[in-house]
Design a protein around this motif. Sequence first.
Motif, mmCIF file in Angstrom:
data_model
loop_
_atom_site.group_PDB
_atom_site.id
_atom_site.type_symbol
_atom_site.label_atom_id
_atom_site.label_comp_id
_atom_site.label_asym_id
_atom_site.label_seq_id
_atom_site.Cartn_x
_atom_site.Cartn_y
_atom_site.Cartn_z
ATOM 1 N N ILE A 15 -11.912 -39.111 -44.293
ATOM 2 C CA ILE A 15 -13.554 -39.263 -44.190
ATOM 3 C C ILE A 15 -13.521 -37.681 -43.516
ATOM 4 N N TYR A 16 -12.795 -37.283 -42.587
ATOM 5 C CA TYR A 16 -13.471 -35.860 -42.173
ATOM 6 C C TYR A 16 -12.900 -34.698 -42.918
ATOM 7 N N ASP A 17 -11.901 -34.913 -43.798
ATOM 8 C CA ASP A 17 -11.673 -33.878 -44.882
ATOM 9 C C ASP A 17 -12.784 -33.708 -45.799
ATOM 10 N N TRP A 18 -13.308 -34.970 -46.258
ATOM 11 C CA TRP A 18 -14.344 -34.940 -47.112
ATOM 12 C C TRP A 18 -15.513 -34.414 -46.717
ATOM 13 N N ILE A 19 -16.079 -34.713 -45.362
ATOM 14 C CA ILE A 19 -17.335 -34.110 -44.522
ATOM 15 C C ILE A 19 -16.809 -32.739 -44.604
ATOM 16 N N VAL A 20 -15.715 -32.162 -44.094
ATOM 17 C CA VAL A 20 -15.710 -30.762 -44.316
ATOM 18 C C VAL A 20 -15.922 -30.020 -45.641
ATOM 19 N N ALA A 21 -15.428 -30.614 -46.515
ATOM 20 C CA ALA A 21 -15.177 -30.116 -47.984
ATOM 21 C C ALA A 21 -16.625 -30.073 -48.663
ATOM 22 N N LYS A 23 -19.665 -30.480 -46.819
ATOM 23 C CA LYS A 23 -20.864 -29.987 -45.835
ATOM 24 C C LYS A 23 -21.859 -29.186 -46.787
ATOM 25 N N GLU A 24 -21.588 -28.113 -47.431
ATOM 26 C CA GLU A 24 -22.643 -27.183 -48.191
ATOM 27 C C GLU A 24 -23.176 -28.073 -49.124
ATOM 28 N N ALA A 25 -22.377 -28.609 -49.987
ATOM 29 C CA ALA A 25 -22.711 -29.214 -51.436
ATOM 30 C C ALA A 25 -23.787 -30.365 -51.179
ATOM 31 N N LYS A 26 -23.342 -31.118 -49.918
ATOM 32 C CA LYS A 26 -23.997 -32.413 -49.673
ATOM 33 C C LYS A 26 -25.187 -32.105 -48.688
ATOM 34 N N LYS A 27 -25.269 -30.859 -48.057
ATOM 35 C CA LYS A 27 -26.027 -30.429 -47.213
ATOM 36 C C LYS A 27 -25.892 -31.277 -45.630
ATOM 37 N N ILE A 28 -24.860 -31.654 -45.530
ATOM 38 C CA ILE A 28 -24.416 -32.271 -44.212
ATOM 39 C C ILE A 28 -24.842 -31.536 -42.954
ATOM 40 N N GLN A 29 -25.822 -32.073 -42.198
ATOM 41 C CA GLN A 29 -26.206 -31.224 -41.056
ATOM 42 C C GLN A 29 -25.796 -31.781 -39.780
ATOM 43 N N TYR A 30 -25.443 -33.088 -39.757
ATOM 44 C CA TYR A 30 -25.115 -33.889 -38.453
ATOM 45 C C TYR A 30 -24.366 -35.125 -39.056
ATOM 46 N N VAL A 31 -23.368 -35.518 -38.068
ATOM 47 C CA VAL A 31 -22.481 -36.517 -38.035
ATOM 48 C C VAL A 31 -22.571 -37.504 -37.303
ATOM 49 N N MET A 32 -23.249 -38.674 -37.313
ATOM 50 C CA MET A 32 -23.253 -39.594 -36.325
ATOM 51 C C MET A 32 -22.255 -40.777 -36.309
ATOM 52 N N GLY A 33 -21.454 -40.906 -35.218
ATOM 53 C CA GLY A 33 -20.240 -41.987 -35.238
ATOM 54 C C GLY A 33 -21.207 -43.321 -34.710
ATOM 55 N N LEU A 34 -20.580 -44.424 -34.870
ATOM 56 C CA LEU A 34 -21.407 -45.522 -34.807
ATOM 57 C C LEU A 34 -20.502 -46.516 -33.996
ATOM 58 N N GLY A 35 -19.517 -46.045 -33.313
ATOM 59 C CA GLY A 35 -18.801 -46.939 -32.575
ATOM 60 C C GLY A 35 -17.398 -47.486 -32.997
ATOM 61 N N ASP A 36 -16.593 -48.291 -32.210
ATOM 62 C CA ASP A 36 -15.271 -48.720 -32.656
ATOM 63 C C ASP A 36 -14.407 -47.399 -33.179
ATOM 64 N N ILE A 37 -14.197 -46.272 -32.412
ATOM 65 C CA ILE A 37 -13.274 -45.341 -32.949
ATOM 66 C C ILE A 37 -12.069 -45.776 -32.961
#
Length: 98
Positions: A15-21, A23-37
């Motif tokens: 999950i987090y490797d994908w977000i980092v990889a 970030k630029e291509a998908k223009k990810i500006q913020y990540v929100m967790g929804l609970g049950d970590i």
Amino acid sequence: MVQRHYHYPDQFHKIYDWIVANKEAKKIQYVMGLGDITDRSSQEEWDRAYAQISKLDGVVGYSLCRGNHDSFTHFNATFGKGNYPDSFDGKYGAAVDN
């Protein structure tokens, strides 16, 4: 059906490797967790969660919400203000779960 990370702990990093990889291509500006970590709020689960979620530090802003499976004690110890003094912005009371 959502496959939760705690059922597949060896896959949690994806999950987090994908977000980092992406970030630029998908223009990810913020990540929100929804609970049950975690599922059982075990120390092993919190250690795993911190190792993966902290990959976002300095890469993309994020927030986390404690779910009903996440103990207040572990949540505050793992993701409390002391761990994020430069980016923490506000709380009510002594704990971050407020």
